[in-house]
Every structure is written in structure tokens, then in C-alpha cells.
Design an enzyme around this catalytic site. Structure first.
Site: not given
Ligand SMILES: Cc1ncc(C[n+]2csc(CCOP(=O)(O)OP(=O)(O)O)c2C)c(N)n1
Ligand SMILES: [Mg+2]
Length: 354
Positions: A256, A260, A269
Site C-alpha cells: 500500500r 490507508h 506508524y
Molecule cells: C467489520 C469492520 N471492522 C473494522 C473496520 C474498520 N476498517 C476499515 S479498513 C480496515 C483495515 C482493512 O485492512 P485490509 O483488509 O488489509 O485492507 P486494506 O485497507 O489494506 O486494503 C479496518 C479494520 C471495518 N470497516 N469493518
């Protein structure tokens, strides 16, 4: 003691970060003009992404989840799928959506906080953005189950992140997909981070691809910065699913390169060195280097492509900015078929506030 199960995970890469071919290319990649088409999508995505961030920074767009670094994964997925396959995504796959026919104006409208952007005119059967991490894995199982029941040669393609594979929804979904031998492809974009949680803290498993083994189907790992590797793995997984061979999980290793979302500050971080290292492996430059070495690309063609993509993105952004905004009451309009009384009251209040 006897060994009752063994497994291995294959990793595949065709172009190294310098654009050098490291194993014989699949047939589709023998035509440089076809690869130029893939490159064009990747360039368009990157320019779209930069524009979306600029609009957000100037207060003209809501929170935006950048796809920079993800272009090869998205191009590989989008160009491999058939039009009547169904795509179920997170929030980061705008590039796949573009390839499938969602317009850039619709994407901007969505990120502008307007649900009309989810009612895209093109791939009507594709699902809207799923913010709820990994819930789309379960939706994929439902869609693929319907395809199987109807004996349709279609495939449900699901994307999720590395962090998403830690969720119960993910494990439940892959278990059902394997048990029912569903026509589904799960692409895990392992971009090394789930907001501020690094991959190593996310799972003790050596690869995320091997999580498919628990579901009783194949998991493969590809270099997610190599569009040829992603496209090839997608082709194989889609034809297997279409032929009744069941699901596949593809773990695409990438990084990435952005925060985020625009609401995040990743410098808090992760180290600048790690980021600089990751940029050296980014997906566009290796394909450009390879095409250049084939004589299929040069500076004039690059300049012309950048100009053309910039114009396309500017026109879409302008069309979005020229779209009259919806009223505040619209936030209630896509939640329920019939709104509960309490929300009906709030909707009326929002209308009164106008
Ligand atoms: C059920 C749920 N828990 C927490 C969140 C908050 N949240 C949004 S993005 C994220 C991290 C996701 O990481 P990843 O699956 O690696 O996807 P990336 O953003 O890196 O593409 C979190 C915890 C959410 N959207 N839905
Ligand atoms: Mg991630």
C-alpha cells in the site's frame, strides 16, 4: 506416526521489478500490443487516484481510499473477468470497476458522499463498495451458489485485504465455497498493512494463500506488482471455476504505497525507508521497462498516453463537479425498503433543516 496431509503453495512472477522476464511468458503476454492495453489501464488508474486525492485535499470530495500500488492487481482482475461474471469488492478496487464499465464520474460521485454513485449504469449485477471488512466474502458465496444452482458458466469474483482474512466472515465463506465447490475466485490483496497493523502481526500463517487449504481448495501466491502474473492466475482460476472445478484463492503480494485513506497519516506508524523500498517494486515501471525493451514503448508514446489519461480524468472530475448535489435527507434513502419510524422522523427533520 503418519503424515495425513501435506500442502504446498506456488508463487509466481513473470517480470521482476526491473522488467526482466524471469520465466516463459503466458500466451496472452506474447503480444506487446495487448500488454500496452494493460499498461494504459494502470496509468489511467494512477492518474484518477491522484486527482481524487487532490479533490479531497481541496474539500471537493469525501474520504478517499487510494489504490496506488494496487494497479497491477486491479488490471489483472478486471481484464480477466467476463462481463457477466459478478464482482464483489472492498473500497479499494476502483480500477476494476473502471475496467468493468463503471464510469469515472460515477466513482467521483460515490466518493463525494452521494449514493447515486453506487447505482452505476454499467455492470448492474456487480455489488457496491463493501466497507464492512470481509462481509463481501459471504455475499460472494451467496452469488456463486445461485450461479451453480442455475448451472450458469459465470463466476463470482471477490476481493479483500490481508486484514480481511483475519475475520470470521472470511473463514466461514471459504469453508462454504470449498464444501459446495462454488464458482468463485477470492483475491486477497496483501498490501502488507491493515490500516496501522502490519502483516506479521495480522496472522502467524506463513502465507495467506494457505488459508484456502482449510477450505479444501487451492491457494496460490503471485507477485501482485506483476500484472502478467496476476492476469495469468486469474485466467486459470476463472476457467477452473467455469468448468466446475470450484474456487481458488489468489494472494497477490503488493504494497500500500498510500496512506490507508485520506483520513490516515501512515508516517505515524511506518518508516520512510520501508516505503522507499516498496516504491522500487511498484507495478507500472516494470511493465514500462519491459515494453520499452520490446520496442513497443518510448517517451513519445508515454507522453501521449499521459496527456490522454489526464484529459479523461479532468473531464470526469468536471462532470462530477457539475452534478447538482443531493439534499441531506438522501442519507436515509438507501438503507431500508421502508424506513423505520424513528429514521422517518430524522429524515423529515433533515428536510426541514434545508
Ligand atoms: C467489520 C469492520 N471492522 C473494522 C473496520 C474498520 N476498517 C476499515 S479498513 C480496515 C483495515 C482493512 O485492512 P485490509 O483488509 O488489509 O485492507 P486494506 O485497507 O489494506 O486494503 C479496518 C479494520 C471495518 N470497516 N469493518
Ligand atoms: Mg491490507
Amino acid at each position: 506416526m503418519t503424515v495425513v496431509a501435506k500442502f504446498e503453495i506456488r508463487y509466481s512472477q513473470f517480470l521482476d521489478p526491473g522488467g526482466k522476464v524471469v520465466q516463459p511468458l503466458p500466451r496472452f503476454a506474447s503480444d506487446p500490443q495487448f500488454l500496452v492495453k494493460l499498461y494504459r489501464w494502470m496509468v489511467l488508474m494512477r492518474i484518477y487516484d491522484a486527482k481524487a486525492i487532490a479533490l479531497q485535499r481541496t474539500g471537493q470530495l469525501g474520504t478517499f481510499a487510494s489504490l496506488v500500488g494496487n494497479e497491477a492487481v486491479e488490471t489483472g482482475i478486471g481484464t480477466a473477468m467476463a462481463q457477466d461474471d459478478v464482482f464483489l469488492m472492498t473500497y479499494r478496487e476502483n480500477g476494476v470497476q473502471l475496467i468493468r464499465g463503471v464510469t469515472m464520474k460515477e466513482l467521483f460521485i460515490y466518493w463525494g458522499g452521494d449514493e447515486r454513485g453506487s447505482a452505476f449504469a454499467g455492470p448492474r449485477k456487480d455489488f457496491a463498495v463493501c466497507i464492512t471488512i470481509a462481509a463481501q466474502v459471504l455475499h460472494t458465496v451467496g452469488v456463486a451458489y445461485a450461479m451453480k444452482l442455475r448451472r450458469e458458466p459465470r463466476v463470482a469474483v471477490c476481493t479483500l485485504g490481508d486484514g480481511g482474512t483475519s475475520k470470521g466472515d472470511f473463514y466461514e465463506g471459504i469453508n462454504a465455497a470449498g464444501a459446495w465447490r462454488l464458482p468463485a475466485v477470492f483475491v486477497v490483496t496483501n498490501n502488507q498493512w491493515a490500516i496501522s497493523v502490519p502483516r506479521r502481526a495480522q496472522s502467524a500463517a506463513q502465507t495467506l494463500a494457505q488459508k484456502a487449504i482449510a477450505g479444501g481448495f487451492e491457494g496460490v501466491q503471485v507477485d501482485g506488482n506483476d500484472v502478467i502474473a496476476v492476469r495469468h492466475a486469474m485466467d486459470e482460476a476463472l476457467s477452473k471455476a467455469r468448468a466446475g472445478g470450484g474456487p481458488t484463492l489468489i494472494e497477490a503480494l503488493t504494497y500500500r504505497l498510500s496512506d490507508h485513506t485520506t483520513a490516515d497519516d501512515a508516517t505515524r506508524y511506518r518508516s520512510p525507508d520501508e516505503l522507499a523500498e516498496a516504491w522500487k517494486a511498484e507495478p507500472l515501471s516494470r511493465l514500462r521497462a519491459y515494453l520499452t525493451s520490446c520496442g513497443a514503448w518510448d517517451k513519445a508514446r508515454e507522453d501521449a498516453l499521459l496527456k490522454e489519461c489526464n484529459e479523461q480524468v479532468q473531464a470526469a472530475a468536471q462532470a462530477y463537479l457539475d452534478t447538482p448535489a443531493v439534499g441531506p435527507e438522501c442519507m436515509f434513502d438507501h438503507l431500508y425498503a421502508r424506513l423505520p419510524a424513528a429514521l422517518e422522523k430524522q429524515r423529515a427533520a433533515a428536510l426541514g433543516d434545508k
